[in-house]
Write an enzyme that holds these catalytic residues in place. Structure first.
Site, PDB file in Angstrom:
ATOM      1  N   HIS A 352      72.827 118.079  50.739  1.00  0.00           N
ATOM      2  CA  HIS A 352      73.293 117.862  49.366  1.00  0.00           C
ATOM      3  C   HIS A 352      74.027 119.051  48.772  1.00  0.00           C
ATOM      4  CE1 HIS A 352      70.848 114.158  48.643  1.00  0.00           C
ATOM      5  NE2 HIS A 352      70.087 114.713  49.558  1.00  0.00           N
ATOM      6  N   LYS A 540      73.989 117.145  32.507  1.00  0.00           N
ATOM      7  CA  LYS A 540      73.629 117.487  33.888  1.00  0.00           C
ATOM      8  C   LYS A 540      72.955 118.855  33.853  1.00  0.00           C
ATOM      9  CE  LYS A 540      78.163 117.183  34.804  1.00  0.00           C
ATOM     10  NZ  LYS A 540      78.294 116.349  35.966  1.00  0.00           N
ATOM     11  N   LYS A 652      77.367 106.816  36.968  1.00  0.00           N
ATOM     12  CA  LYS A 652      76.628 106.150  35.891  1.00  0.00           C
ATOM     13  C   LYS A 652      77.525 105.928  34.685  1.00  0.00           C
ATOM     14  CE  LYS A 652      72.596 108.441  37.680  1.00  0.00           C
ATOM     15  NZ  LYS A 652      71.886 109.734  37.682  1.00  0.00           N
TER      16      LYS A 652
HETATM   17  C1  26Q Z   1      65.330 125.011  47.222  1.00  0.00           C
HETATM   18  C2  26Q Z   1      64.482 126.019  47.631  1.00  0.00           C
HETATM   19  C3  26Q Z   1      63.466 126.471  46.814  1.00  0.00           C
HETATM   20  C4  26Q Z   1      63.285 125.875  45.582  1.00  0.00           C
HETATM   21  C5  26Q Z   1      64.127 124.874  45.172  1.00  0.00           C
HETATM   22  C6  26Q Z   1      65.158 124.435  45.984  1.00  0.00           C
HETATM   23  C7  26Q Z   1      66.067 123.362  45.532  1.00  0.00           C
HETATM   24  C8  26Q Z   1      65.618 122.380  44.677  1.00  0.00           C
HETATM   25  C9  26Q Z   1      66.464 121.370  44.252  1.00  0.00           C
HETATM   26  C10 26Q Z   1      67.380 123.302  45.961  1.00  0.00           C
HETATM   27  C11 26Q Z   1      68.226 122.283  45.531  1.00  0.00           C
HETATM   28  C12 26Q Z   1      67.765 121.316  44.668  1.00  0.00           C
HETATM   29  C13 26Q Z   1      68.582 120.210  44.157  1.00  0.00           C
HETATM   30  C14 26Q Z   1      69.796 119.905  44.579  1.00  0.00           C
HETATM   31  C15 26Q Z   1      70.572 118.781  44.009  1.00  0.00           C
HETATM   32  O1  26Q Z   1      70.114 118.103  43.104  1.00  0.00           O
HETATM   33  N1  26Q Z   1      71.768 118.525  44.535  1.00  0.00           N
HETATM   34  C16 26Q Z   1      72.605 117.443  44.042  1.00  0.00           C
HETATM   35  O2  26Q Z   1      72.342 116.298  44.821  1.00  0.00           O
HETATM   36  C17 26Q Z   1      73.024 115.159  44.302  1.00  0.00           C
HETATM   37  C18 26Q Z   1      72.590 113.958  45.118  1.00  0.00           C
HETATM   38  O3  26Q Z   1      73.166 114.018  46.397  1.00  0.00           O
HETATM   39  C19 26Q Z   1      74.525 115.365  44.324  1.00  0.00           C
HETATM   40  O4  26Q Z   1      75.126 114.257  43.713  1.00  0.00           O
HETATM   41  C20 26Q Z   1      74.901 116.640  43.596  1.00  0.00           C
HETATM   42  O5  26Q Z   1      76.286 116.900  43.762  1.00  0.00           O
HETATM   43  C21 26Q Z   1      74.085 117.809  44.128  1.00  0.00           C
HETATM   44  O6  26Q Z   1      74.333 118.966  43.362  1.00  0.00           O
END
Ligand code: 26Q
Length: 802
Positions: A352, A540, A652
């Site tokens: 992602h 967002k 959305k």
């Molecule tokens: C990683 C390591 C330690 C703690 C937290 C994390 C962590 C947590 C959440 C890393 C990333 C996230 C979230 C990522 C995210 O929401 N990405 C989004 O995913 C969507 C669905 O595919 C996309 O539409 C977005 O473009 C993308 O930013």
């Protein structure tokens, strides 16, 4: 119908008595919520047993650290098809369904897009009649509640379980033990090396099952959320050995703490070890319990990939791969080779992000300390993989060093995920191409057949049918109900672009939704929004790359324009922001503060009243999104090209008739391809341009500061005491990020093009009939972004479900 209503009423009255000890005449709306949920939960359980599939169909387990499922009451009423009888039954008992609904707490078990995507996927699994179950964690506290004080973000714990959660079932008899730390003893048994874990600390994982109901199907799937609990024997043993009983409670607490918090995407150092443990806890409990069930079916291990598949939502659950290897090799006595075949054939992975800072790595010594056997398996995986690559690329040391799973003292979770699975997908076309050509180039060269695109999607049931009832009704009146099951049928709306009466109705629906949002804002914030203005929405997570900064700098410019030209006609605008910043992300917090500062100046200035309003709505959530999105005229999707993997808020808003003002990034490109250039407002650098400027030194932000008077004015406002700041220090980080550090996200570079498109929007909106046409075309083509399609495509190409 009559009879069903009477049955409902008596069940409801009974539930009020048993759950709350109340009668109709002394029950509050909060009590009514509990009783109503109890009745619905019972109906879901009846379905659950009757609709259970008997034949051995292939099942998907979707592993994710986040599930942002949102409120379920309205969903259940609607999906079960009982909305009308319940609403009128409640009315006859003196309750209003609309007053009861707000008593549901929205579980915030996710940060943003990735968590919401997982929830839309669960909705689609069940609604398509597929067996797709979620595996996640039951965080005691979800994503923090956001409060603003003087524009500063404060984080409060989200005590979502405070009043209990109505949709979950605790299953203590299905608990699983998960071990951390300890030492590995190696012994030889029956001529085979055996590994024994000793002195480990064991935590009990207790599952809580949330039934996931499909839209008018018999399928009820499960979202299984795991919670950590202490094991009493172990606590007693420790107390006995160490002899200080008073610490027992603290010890118990420490074990439970494991699933206390969801970590935000920019977590701080001290939380990281806990996060590491959470990740392993999720996959170990999840996979152990799935394999236990599998063993009951008396099938062979080698057949497992024919019946089960495990999908990992980003790398966060990637320890699934070594954990499955551990169980097969150590506990089921399979050979490494057999186990490896089973593992890689059953695991698939979605990426992602391409942001370097978000690619997960774990210090090797942490993994060794907290997951010693998993560490050994990772080392073995790494050795075998590097050997395989050596055979493929003899002598190419540099390549192999770059591909290695463990390097420079770090375990690279993306590498583990790619090597241990049979399918890797990006979440939009551009993103998948970037993975193949850039971030994961060497892996793509080694395993080209594993890489595939699956553009994200959203549940059209939640985001249109439920969130926007007025629009849904208008659509159904025009083209019938078919679109609910087959969202691509929304294209049947296209002929209505020439029907001025229909377009007028579409405009009225939008106006109605804007009025509803305005009422909410009045009530929550005390600001009276002008519903005749263009509602321009950016909601967002707050992040540098999402460029809320571009939006707010442009607003500063507009403010000045209006002030300097009071007589010039100006299409009234309401700018709406909402979103949370990671607690440790100072820069994002400053952006919130800047939005708040600008909004205060603008909203209090009677010179611009009726022309310009700016609001930041606190504590963005599923529930708030459902209020804002149906009211949007303009959807701001401003990410620096290459940075937003897909985006789903864009879909959305499109589905609710907003026109996109966006960069050619992520899924915006595919929105553009759907609606055509006349129905979207693209701007800014392309992905190629961005890559070019990052590699050359041809962009100097300061030049734009000097050459563009609008930019200079807006940036000066950040540090020169005046309308916006009293103290030059508040926004100096923003100022320096843009000028001293040369504007990493190309905010200033894209400013001119953005401003141009904003002017075009203002002009186009004056021709309401044409605007409505564009809006209709967006709605008509949005069916392509239903997660039903996305899931059908994963099912066919990745999971190979029948
Ligand atoms: C990683 C390591 C330690 C703690 C937290 C994390 C962590 C947590 C959440 C890393 C990333 C996230 C979230 C990522 C995210 O929401 N990405 C989004 O995913 C969507 C669905 O595919 C996309 O539409 C977005 O473009 C993308 O930013």
């Amino acid at each position: 119908m009559m009879q069903e209503k009477e049955i409902f009423k008596s069940l409801f009255i009974k539930a009020l008595r048993t759950t709350k000890g109340k009668q109709i005449n002394n029950a509050t709306d909060a009590d009514a919520f509990v009783a109503l949920s109890t009745v619905l939960a019972e109906w879901i359980q009846e379905k659950n047993t009757s609709g259970n599939k008997q034949e051995p169909v292939k099942q998907v387990y979707y592993f994710s650290m986040e599930f942002l499922i949102g409120s379920l009451l309205a969903t259940h009423l609607n999906y079960l098809g009982v909305n009308e009888i319940v609403e009128s039954g409640l009315e006859e008992l003196g309750f209003s369904l609309e007053d009861i609904k707000p008593y549901e707490h929205d579980p915030g078990l996710g940060n943003g897009g990735l968590g919401r995507l997982a929830a839309c996927f669960l909705d689609s699994f069940a609604s398509l009649g597929l067996v797709g179950n979620g595996v996640g964690l039951r965080y005691r506290y979800g994503l923090f509640n956001q409060r603003l004080e003087d524009g500063k973000q404060f984080e409060l714990p989200d005590n979502w379980l405070g009043e209990g959660y109505m949709w979950e079932y605790r299953k203590p008899t299905e608990a699983i033990d998960v071990s951390f730390g300890g030492d590995i003893n190696t012994l030889v048994q029956n001529d085979k090396l055996q590994f024994q874990l000793v002195n480990a600390e064991t935590v009990r994982a207790v599952p809580y099952d949330v039934p996931i109901v499909g839209y008018q199907t018999e399928t009820v799937n499960t979202l299984r959320l795991w919670a950590a609990e202490p094991i009493l024997d172990q606590v007693l043993m420790k107390a006995k050995l160490e002899g200080y009983a008073e610490n027992m409670l603290a010890y118990q607490r420490r074990l439970e703490e494991l699933t206390d918090f969801l970590y935000p995407d920019d977590s701080t150092e001290e939380g990281r070890i806990l996060r590491l443990k959470q990740e392993y806890f999720l996959v170990s409990a999840g996979i152990q319990s799935i394999l236990k069930e599998y063993e009951k079916r008396q099938l062979s291990w080698s057949d497992l990939p024919r019946f089960l598949c495990f999908h990992i939502n980003d790398t966060h659950p990637a320890f699934l791969i070594p954990e499955l290897m551990r169980i097969l090799v150590d506990e089921k006595d399979l050979s490494w080779e057999e186990s490896w075949e089973i593992t890689t054939q059953s695991v698939s992975y979605t990426n992602h992000t391409t942001l370097q800072e978000a690619l997960e790595t774990w210090p090797e010594n942490w993994v060794k300390t907290f997951l010693p056997r998993i560490y050994m398996i990772l080392v073995e995986m790494n050795e075998r993989f590097c050997r395989q690559m050596w055979e493929k690329y003899p002598g190419d040391f540099d390549r192999i060093a770059e591909l290695a799973l463990i390097a420079d003292g770090q375990v690279k979770m993306a590498h583990v995920s790619i090597v241990g699975s049979h399918s890797i997908n990006g979440v939009a076309k551009l993103h998948t191409e970037l993975l193949k050509k850039k971030e994961m180039r060497l892996f793509y060269q080694a395993f080209p057949e594993r890489f595939i695109n699956k553009t994200n999607g959203i549940s059209h049931r939640r985001w249109l049918m439920l969130a926007n009832p007025s629009l849904s009704q208008l659509i159904t009146e025009a083209i019938g109900e078919e679109w609910l099951q087959s969202p691509k049928k929304l294209t049947k709306l296209l002929p209505f672009q020439t029907d001025s009466i229909f377009l007028e109705k579409l405009q009225q629906v939008k106006h109605h939704n804007k009025q509803l949002l305005a009422n909410y804002v009045k009530q929550e914030v005390g600001i009276l929004l002008n519903p005749h203005a263009i509602f321009d929405v950016q909601v967002k997570r707050i992040h540098g790359y999402k460029r809320q900064l571009l939006n707010i700098i442009h607003i500063i410019h507009l403010y000045r324009e209006i002030k300097n030209n009071p007589m010039k006609p100006f299409a009234p605008r309401v700018f709406i922001f909402s979103g949370k910043a990671a607690p440790g992300y100072h820069f994002a917090k400053q952006i919130i503060q800047l939005i708040d500062t600008v909004s205060k100046v603008v909203n209090q200035d009677s010179d611009v009243k009726d022309k310009l309003q700016v609001v930041f709505l606190e504590n963005f959530s599923n529930q708030l999104a459902e209020k804002i999105i149906p009211a949007a005229d303009v959807s701001e999707q401003l990410s620096t090209a290459t940075k937003e993997a897909s985006g789903t808020g864009n879909m959305k808003m499109m589905m609710n008739g907003a026109l996109t003002l966006g960069t050619m990034d992520g899924a915006n490109i595919e929105l553009f391809d759907q609606v055509g250039k006349a129905n979207i407002y693209p701007f800014g650098l392309s992905a190629q341009d961005v890559l070019h400027y990052q590699q050359s030194n041809e962009y100097t932000a300061k030049d734009l500061y000097h050459s563009d008077d609008r930019i200079r004015y807006a940036l000066d406002q950040l540090i020169i005491p005046g309308d916006f700041v009293k103290d030059e220090a508040v926004f100096k980080d923003i100022y320096h990020a843009l000028l001293t550090y040369n504007d990493e996200y190309f905010v200033l570079k894209d400013f001119d093009d953005y401003a141009k498109q904003q002017r075009k929007i203002s002009n186009d909106y004056q021709e309401r009939n044409i605007w409505n046409q564009k809006s209709l075309i967006n709605i008509a083509y949005s069916g392509r972004f239903s997660s039903d399609d996305t899931i059908a495509s994963y099912a066919a190409d990745i999971w190979k479900l029948e």
